[in-house]
Design an enzyme around this catalytic site. Structure first.
Site, short mmCIF file in Angstrom:
data_model
loop_
_atom_site.label_atom_id
_atom_site.label_comp_id
_atom_site.label_asym_id
_atom_site.label_seq_id
_atom_site.Cartn_x
_atom_site.Cartn_y
_atom_site.Cartn_z
CG HIS A 70 -10.93 5.93 18.38
ND1 HIS A 70 -12.08 5.21 18.26
CD2 HIS A 70 -9.99 5.26 17.67
CE1 HIS A 70 -11.86 4.14 17.50
NE2 HIS A 70 -10.59 4.16 17.14
CG HIS A 157 -15.19 1.81 20.32
ND1 HIS A 157 -15.99 1.80 19.22
CD2 HIS A 157 -14.35 2.86 20.17
CE1 HIS A 157 -15.66 2.80 18.42
NE2 HIS A 157 -14.67 3.46 18.98
CG ASP A 178 -17.14 5.97 20.98
OD1 ASP A 178 -17.96 6.71 21.56
OD2 ASP A 178 -16.42 6.34 20.04
CD GLU A 203 -21.42 4.70 20.95
OE1 GLU A 203 -21.64 5.46 20.00
OE2 GLU A 203 -20.88 3.59 20.85
CG HIS A 429 -20.07 9.94 20.49
ND1 HIS A 429 -20.22 9.16 19.39
CD2 HIS A 429 -18.76 10.25 20.53
CE1 HIS A 429 -19.06 8.99 18.80
NE2 HIS A 429 -18.15 9.65 19.48
#
Lengths: 618, 980
Positions: A70, A157, A178, A203, A429
């Protein structure tokens, strides 16, 4: 005291541009290198000047680890490595390495070609950057240098998302990136072993949420799609290109397969085809079902899902279309939405969160009439469509909201903590207010420290690393031979030995061996002590009285009365002498070696008290 | 290998025969055995290095040794053992001794001392572990001997303190398997203090059996090696299985082991905790960090629930399975397992289940149009939120969402077990089970449907739940759909809308998958039966009647219309007012359906109909008995025939056969019995006819062309006897004897016919011998039944038996001929339950006109779906035969996995057969049928094995063959020539 320092450059009490610096055992590691979606200026990238004001980063960083593809975790990577300057290794998993450049290139195109920004990284830079990447496998321990090792765990994730354990000696840090603790249609759940790290950096996007079961959401989603399609309506699902889109594709594909449905499903983006290709390749990273059945059929080879063409939107009959982007702010999804909005048979399903101001947000809030922004592009599109020439748009189609998110919720985070059993916890996060709640909870439930540093704020954790020492087998065996209780792993045990620190290694050996190795002579250390005693008997008698006294007191010790006028208790020598002038004042001479210190001092205090009167001389 | 085995069998066999005959055989036996061990000895001595020796031993391990020579072999092995320096060879020897002591009929006690002696000198830990394993084998062979057990346990005690984990492992295993179970508890009864003697190694002191095995094993719960910890728990479980009552004091230790670092320990600990919870469910344990107390079973339930979210899936499966076995848990704890508190941004949120329920309660159904209709409501008190699920909270919520389908299945099973014992829990878990209908793995979906069916007696489905359930009806998997139909058969629904919904969805299913016809009809039958009052208000709509207008008469062949009628008629059965709503054509359709689909349409009391209500009522209740009576009467009438040559006999037989056949068609319950007797009688009839032929009076040379009919009759009789024997289940020995008797008659007839047609004596001799053998074996097989067969063919034949074996073939034929003619009619006694094996091929239907096209030379797969009833052991017996138009036929044996068993005596065959042929010019039909394979040797062997006198070539007398059963189906296929 050894310590571990953690400094977030991004994602500290914030979501976006994840970038965390960790110093552990003299090594500096950068975890993730992301960009912030919300900014278009310098705040977009992490502030690398925190590391050094000028020059390259290479000498300050030992390695960079990217958790997944990401952009908020890898978007700043080419900027950092090529424009700021970093030549060290960059670690990421194989799927991340494969998909990351696609997204970076897409990102670059939008920023440079569409928005016309200059001074941005180029395609070549992305390529150069990717050359520095070292791929990681799951559960593979990679030695970055002699001391620093890293190991990847499954995070669930997105495809290829990983949690990393960073270890120097016995100190370790786990960074989760994540992660998702509930499995979905294409990925499994995050998993970690009981590695007991010093710090677990987690996170906390959903720090204050406990989610409902995935099944209800899936069922609702499928039911809605099914009903609309049966009615002959069209379903629009605006998605972001990677991640959730694949999950929804799998969901619909299997549903179509199961229910024997015929309505076409389209997917409308070129980027996805490339990405789908990688999804097909990295089967090992997907969930149990896909892994087990891919021999018969790879689930990502969609039978019912076909590529979308703009002309299809006007086709009669039911269909389902996935279109980008996810918030209906531009692009294909918006165009299709405008075409279909007027028919109440149709439906739009928003599978994710929408930022305020976007059309997605408006329709989710139940707005029935949309005033199209007076932007040139929009008007042009409007003009192209016959019969839809005015600027306001009636929204008649059904609007549904389905949340499919792949972050761990509060319970999931707690579950991970229970799995890993960290000594300290650090949250990144997430929003500060939500973190606060979770922090309290963690401290309360696990009684461990929990930190939540802001960007640029350093958290220091003092560690108590255990120092491994090699022990010589002979020494151990000797200790064993001495008897005593069986070794009990829960109870410490004392033993004598010599610690040799030599050539950066520690060894525990027996004293004799140490002397031999070091070429030293043994020095005897003896304590001597005089004890005055009032005793009317003659010297030999006193001695024999002492002998009998000691014999009665110290049972289980070897006590000898030697003919040369001494008493030996183990290795302790006792002599009696008296001066001619005071024959009643006997002077006892005690002498013991250093090793028998305990017994020697006991004897001296015992004899100082004098001899009991009732002793016979024999 | 097989050849070797065979040789072995014969070898043994021949020895057994020799034993009674000679004095010396014992000596001879002994001569062979030492030679075997001697060979081993020589081999071992020859071995120059350990690798060679190991090779010899490995080779030796493959051959088997007779019980008598085991001891010698062990001695030689041990001799070599002491000489051997290499650990691996000693290890192999140790394992060989273990293997050898397993030899049948060998008493390992004789080698026990020698084996124990090896412990004195052994230094290698690995070998020690293997030796202990050998002791374990010996110990389990001698479960009776207390002394042996004590000695073995002593050894185990001694080596428990070994430093190598393997040795400790084996010691614990030994203790678990052989440890003294009968050690009494302390005198004070319950609370035996765990005598943890801290210091000295247990057992060394010499007072060996002072401490009981239990407390000793529990010491090793804290061993440093996880493998030893696992072994300790397993040993404890073993003790429990052997009947030792485990003390409650272990509970705390076991609970601590639940947090072990190693999965196998945790997994075993889950079992341990469960065992304790079953032993002491009611004792009270304190909750740490509070002064409350709970029952032990609740406490352990909470702890095991916790393990459902463990890191290792093995443990999760174990935990989920275990939960299903804890039925004593209090309802409060049980309901917690489904509990989940949702939260969003620190606001309390309702679960989708709760929302659905509320919506339903408020009368509004399935809105969910708005975004944020699930928006969180009240603010949550931050301090009250408990993020770590304490106790049983949400265990099943986790388990059902697990990544691994093994865990999900285990959780579903556990839910089912718990729900069956608690109605309120069943109600609660409904939502979750219904959710599982959407699982990605079919197995899980299927399992949850089955589970829902099992608990459906306890529950009533809400409309929204039914809606979700019904959505699955469109599943493309037939198994799922049928399971769902089955489920609907047992479901209770609450409103008439539910019935309507269900009917609608079922009709949709019917149009989408026409093959489901039968299943859907059956489902609607039960649905109607269960909910007559709910169906009543729907009737006008369902039958589309109108108060004023005549509506068009629906098409009687429409499966959907039949489905609706099935529902209505079954509801009308217990709802007399319903018939008033029927229109004329409905009544007509009723009579038609009652006749054509009698199993789906119940008899109704129809006003003003010709079938008087009284008659139908009697028919309903007494029909089976009356049919039974009729069957008995017919059979007893037959029994009046004494001799088949009687004048009226043939006619009587003919009529009775006809009656019985019709009876079988009318009364499905008695079909088996009726068919069976009819077939039997037909055999008799055939025999009679054959014997009445003119042929017998003719001169031998003339009869050549006339005997066609008799030959055919003999052949048909033979076939029928095989059908009688293997197609029907529930036969007793008496009937089997009768069938064999008929077969003998048929064979005798054949023999006589051969004698009359063939020239020369030579071929006749062998046929006669064979026949005599069969008579003999018949005698042997049915010794018990012989008294009943006095007057019959065999009875007469056996009277003459001494003469028979001596006489010439010619004479024999004459005797047979007369006996056949004179023998009386053997009465058939029916057993209680006779069922005829039957098969119906559901797919292919044979109705399709579209040929199956494929390229010649390649294969095409044809899906076969068939139901089998009353077939025993279908995995071995049922085969598929494909007949091509050119007369080629293939027999295909389906895989065992293709058989499912949906009910008792019912099997379902879903398989694929591969067809191939060279090119044809046009499409043609092939025939697919099912065969029942039989082999008479199976039966005979079973009988012979009891009388072990002479097991002469058992295979020779066996007849193997196949009986076609079920209707064949024709399939159009079209192999096309390959395109170049």
């Amino acid at each position: 005291m050894p310590e571990i320092k953690v400094t977030p450059l991004g994602a500290g009490q914030d979501v976006g541009r994840s970038c965390i610096l960790v110093s552990i055992g003299g090594k500096n590691i950068m975890l993730d290198c992301g960009m912030h979606m919300g900014f278009n200026d310098d705040r977009r990238f992490p502030d690398f000047s925190y590391i050094t004001q000028q020059g390259r980063l290479t000498e300050f960083l030992d390695c960079v680890i990217i958790s997944h593809f990401h952009l908020d975790h890898c978007g700043a990577l080419p900027y950092m490595s090529e424009m700021v300057g970093y030549d060290g290794p960059i670690y990421m998993t194989h799927p991340t390495k494969a998909i990351c450049p696609i997204l970076l290139e897409d990102f670059r195109k939008i920023t440079v070609d569409k928005k016309g920004e200059t001074n941005f990284f180029t395609s070549q830079m992305i390529k150069d950057c990717m050359k520095k990447v070292v791929p990681l496998n799951l559960h593979q321990t990679v030695q970055v240098d002699d001391e620093l090792e890293i190991k990847a765990y499954y995070a669930g994730h997105v495809l290829g998302a990983a949690m990393v354990q960073i270890k120097v000696g016995s100190e370790s840090v786990v960074y989760t990136g994540d992660y998702n603790m509930t499995p979905d249609r294409h990925l499994g759940a995050a998993w970690i072993d009981k590695c007991r790290p010093d710090i677990l950096i987690s996170e906390s996007t959903y720090a204050t949420t406990i989610r409902d079961s995935k099944r209800c959401r899936e069922r609702d989603f499928l039911k809605k799609v099914h009903e609309t399609v049966e009615r002959g309506g069209k379903v629009l699902i605006p998605v972001f290109a990677l991640g959730r889109a694949q999950e929804l594709c799998i969901l619909l594909e299997t549903f179509w397969e199961r229910m024997n449905m015929k309505a076409p499903i389209y997917f409308s983006t070129g980027l996805t085809e490339k990405a789908n290709h990688y999804y097909k390749l990295f089967i090992t990273w997907t969930n149990q079902k896909i892994r087990k059945t891919f021999v018969q059929r790879n689930m990502f080879e969609f039978k019912h899902i076909k590529a979308f063409d703009r002309s299809y939107a006007d086709n009669p009959g039911p269909m389902v279309v996935f279109a980008t982007p996810g918030m209906l702010h531009a692009g294909q999804s918006l165009q299709i939405f405008k075409k279909w909005a007027g028919n109440e048979k149709n439906m739009i399903i928003m599978p994710g969160y929408c930022v305020q101001g976007t059309i997605g947000h408006k329709i989710l809030n139940g707005q029935k009439k949309l005033e199209m922004e007076n932007r040139q592009t929009v008007i042009e599109i409007e003009r192209c469509e016959p019969g839809c020439c005015h600027l306001s748009l009636e929204v008649k189609l059904q609007v549904e909201y389905m949340s499919f998110s792949a972050h761990a919720d509060a319970k999931g985070i707690m579950q991970l903590i229970r799995m890993a059993e960290p000594r300290n916890m650090l949250l990144v996060h997430g929003e500060a207010k939500k973190m606060e709640f979770l922090k309290d909870k963690i401290e309360q439930e696990f009684t461990i420290n929990c930190f939540m540093p802001a960007n640029g704020e350093t958290t220091t954790v003092i560690t108590n690393p255990s120092v491994p020492v090699d022990i010589s087998l002979n020494l151990l065996k000797r200790e064993m031979a001495l008897g005593g209780p069986l070794p009990d792993p829960k109870k410490p045990r004392t033993m004598h030995g010599t610690l040799i620190m030599k050539d950066n290694s520690l060894r525990l050996v027996s004293p004799e061996q140490a002397l031999k190795e070091l070429g030293l002579n043994e020095h005897q250390l003896r304590f001597t002590c005089r004890v005055q005693l009032q005793d009317p008997h003659s010297d030999p008698d006193t001695l024999s009285r002492i002998y009998t006294h000691l014999k009665s007191v110290l049972k289980g010790y070897t006590i000898q009365h030697l003919p040369d006028g001494t008493v030996m208790v183990e290795s302790i020598v006792i002599k009696v002498s008296s001066s001619a002038e005071e024959p009643n004042t006997k002077v006892l001479l005690l002498s013991w070696s250093y090793q028998d210190e305990d017994l020697g001092s006991f004897l001296s205090t015992l004899l100082k008290k004098g001899l009991p009167s009732g002793l016979s001389s024999m | 290998m097989a050849a070797h085995l065979k040789k072995r069998v014969y070898e043994e066999f021949s020895k057994v025969v020799q034993l009674p005959q000679e004095e010396a055989p014992a000596k001879k036996l002994r001569l062979t055995k030492p030679s075997k061990s001697a060979a081993l000895h020589i081999d071992l001595c020859k071995a120059s290095n350990p690798t060679d020796a190991l090779q010899y031993l490995l080779h030796f391990a493959r051959s088997s040794v007779e019980a008598e020579s085991v001891e010698g072999v062990v001695r030689i092995l041990l001799e070599h053992y002491y000489k051997e320096q290499d650990n691996s060879v000693r290890l192999k020897i140790a394992s060989l001794i273990g293997l050898l002591s397993k030899t049948q009929n060998f008493n390992p006690e004789s080698i026990l001392d020698d084996t124990l002696n090896t412990f004195n000198t052994e230094k290698s830990h690995q070998v020690l572990a293997q030796l202990l394993d050998t002791l374990l084998v010996i110990g389990t062979q001698l479960p009776e001997s207390l002394i042996v057990r004590h000695r073995l346990i002593e050894v185990a005690y001694k080596h428990l303190s070994d430093t190598y984990f393997g040795v400790r492992n084996k010691c614990l295993q030994l203790l678990g398997c052989l440890g003294n179970v009968d050690t009494p508890l302390n005198k004070d009864g319950q609370g035996l203090v765990p005598a943890v003697i801290g210091g000295s190694a247990p057992g060394v002191s010499g007072g060996v059996c002072v401490r009981d095995a239990q407390s000793l094993i529990s010491d090793y719960f804290a061993d440093q090696d996880p493998r030893v910890r696992t072994a300790a728990i397993k040993a404890m479980l073993q003790l429990h299985e052997r009947g030792l009552k485990i003390q409650q004091t272990i509970y705390d230790q076991a609970c601590q082991l639940l947090c072990d670092d190693y999965e196998q320990v945790r997994s075993a600990a889950v079992q341990m905790v469960w065992v304790l919870s079953q032993l002491y469910p009611e004792s009270i344990v304190p909750i740490p960090s509070s002064n409350e107390q709970v029952r032990l079973v609740d406490d352990s339930f909470g702890k095991i629930s916790h393990m459902v979210s463990d890191g290792s899936w093995v443990v999760r499966v174990q935990a989920a399975k275990t939960l299903g076995n804890m039925l004593q848990v209090s309802p409060h704890f049980l309901e917690q397992t489904l509990d989940k508190k949702l939260m969003s941004d620190l606001r309390r949120k309702r679960t989708a289940h709760e929302r659905a329920k509320e919506l339903y309660a408020s009368g509004e159904f399935s809105s969910g149009r708005k975004w944020a209709d699930d928006a969180p409501k009240e603010k949550v008190d931050t301090s009250a939120v408990n993020l770590i699920a304490s106790g049983a909270c949400g265990a099943f919520v986790h388990g059902l969402e697990d990544e691994m389908y093994e865990v999900r299945i285990a959780a579903v099973d556990a839910l089912s077990a718990l729900a069956q014992s608690s109605a309120s829990f069943a109600e609660k878990c409904l939502d979750f089970l219904v959710d599982m209908f959407n699982d990605e793995i079919e197995e899980v979906r299927l399992q949850s449907i089955h589970v829902l069916r099992q608990i459906s007696t306890n529950i009533t489905l809400r409309e929204d739940q039914l809606d979700t359930v019904l959505a699955v009806l469109e599943d493309s998997s037939r198994d799922i759909r049928e399971a769902l139909h089955e489920l609907l058969c047992f479901t209770n629904v609450s409103t008439k809308e539910c019935i309507q919904l269900a009917l609608l969805e079922l009709l949709k299913n019917l149009t989408k998958y026409p093959t489901d016809r039968n299943s859907v009809w059956k489902c609607l039958k039960f649905l109607g039966c269960r909910h007559p009052t709910l169906v009543l208000p729907l009737v006008p709509e369902l039958l589309s009647t109108h108060p004023y207008f005549h509506t068009p008469e629906p098409d009687m062949d429409d499966p959907a219309y039949i489905a609706v009628l099935v529902l209505v008629f079954n509801a009308a059965q217990s709802c007399p007012t319903m018939t008033a709503l029927f229109s004329d054509h409905t009544f007509r359709h009723y009579t038609y359906l009652r006749d054509s689909l009698s199993h789906l349409v119940p008899p109704l009391r129809l006003p003003g109909r010709t079938q008087a209500p009284g008659v139908s009522g009697i028919e309903g209740s007494g029909s089976v008995e009356s049919a039974q009576l009729f069957l008995q009467q017919s059979l007893s009438r037959i029994s009046t025939i004494h001799n088949l040559q009687d004048p009226g006999a043939q006619d009587l037989l003919n009529f009775t056969i006809r009656d019985l056949q019709r009876l079988g068609e009318l009364q499905t319950e008695l079909a088996g019995a009726a068919d069976f007797s009819a077939t039997y009688l037909r055999c008799q009839l055939l025999l009679t006819k054959a014997l009445q032929e003119k042929l017998w009076t003719m001169a031998v040379p003339l009869c050549l062309k006339h005997n066609a009919m008799a030959t055919a009759a003999a052949k048909q009789m033979l076939e029928e006897t095989y059908k009688l024997e293997f197609l029907y289940s529930g036969l007793e020995n008496r009937q089997v004897a009768t069938i064999h008797h008929v077969r003998l008659q048929a064979k005798a007839l054949q023999l006589v016919l051969t004698a009359r047609t063939r020239r020369g004596v030579e071929p006749l001799i062998s046929v006669c011998e064979k026949f005599l053998q069969e008579v003999e074996s018949f005698q042997r097989l049915f010794v018990v039944e012989l008294p009943h067969l006095q007057e019959s063919f065999v009875g007469k034949l056996l009277d003459l038996s001494p003469k028979l074996s001596a006489c010439k073939p010619g004479e024999l034929v004459k005797i047979l001929q007369t006996t056949l003619r004179q023998s009386g009619f053997l009465n058939l006694k029916l057993p209680k339950q006779v069922q005829r094996a039957s098969a119906t091929i559901i797919e292919p239907t044979g109705e399709s006109d579209n040929p199956l096209r494929f390229t010649s030379g390649l294969v095409v797969a044809l899906d076969i779906d068939a139901t089998l009833e009353h077939v025993q052991d279908p995995h071995n017996t049922v085969k598929v035969q494909v007949l091509y138009p050119d007369g080629q036929s293939h027999v295909i044996q389906p895989k065992p996995g293709d058989f499912r068993s949906p009910g008792p005596h019912r099997h379902r065959l879903i398989t694929q057969v591969y067809l191939s042929h060279s090119a044809w010019t046009e499409a043609c039909q092939i025939e697919v049928r099912l065969l029942l394979a039989y082999s008479s040797s199976r039966l005979c062997k079973a009988v012979w094995s009891d009388s072990s006198t002479e097991g002469l070539q058992p295979a020779e007398g066996a007849t193997e063959g196949t009986i076609p059963f079920g209707k064949p189906v024709k399939v159009f296929i079209m192999p096309k020539p390959a395109r170049r």
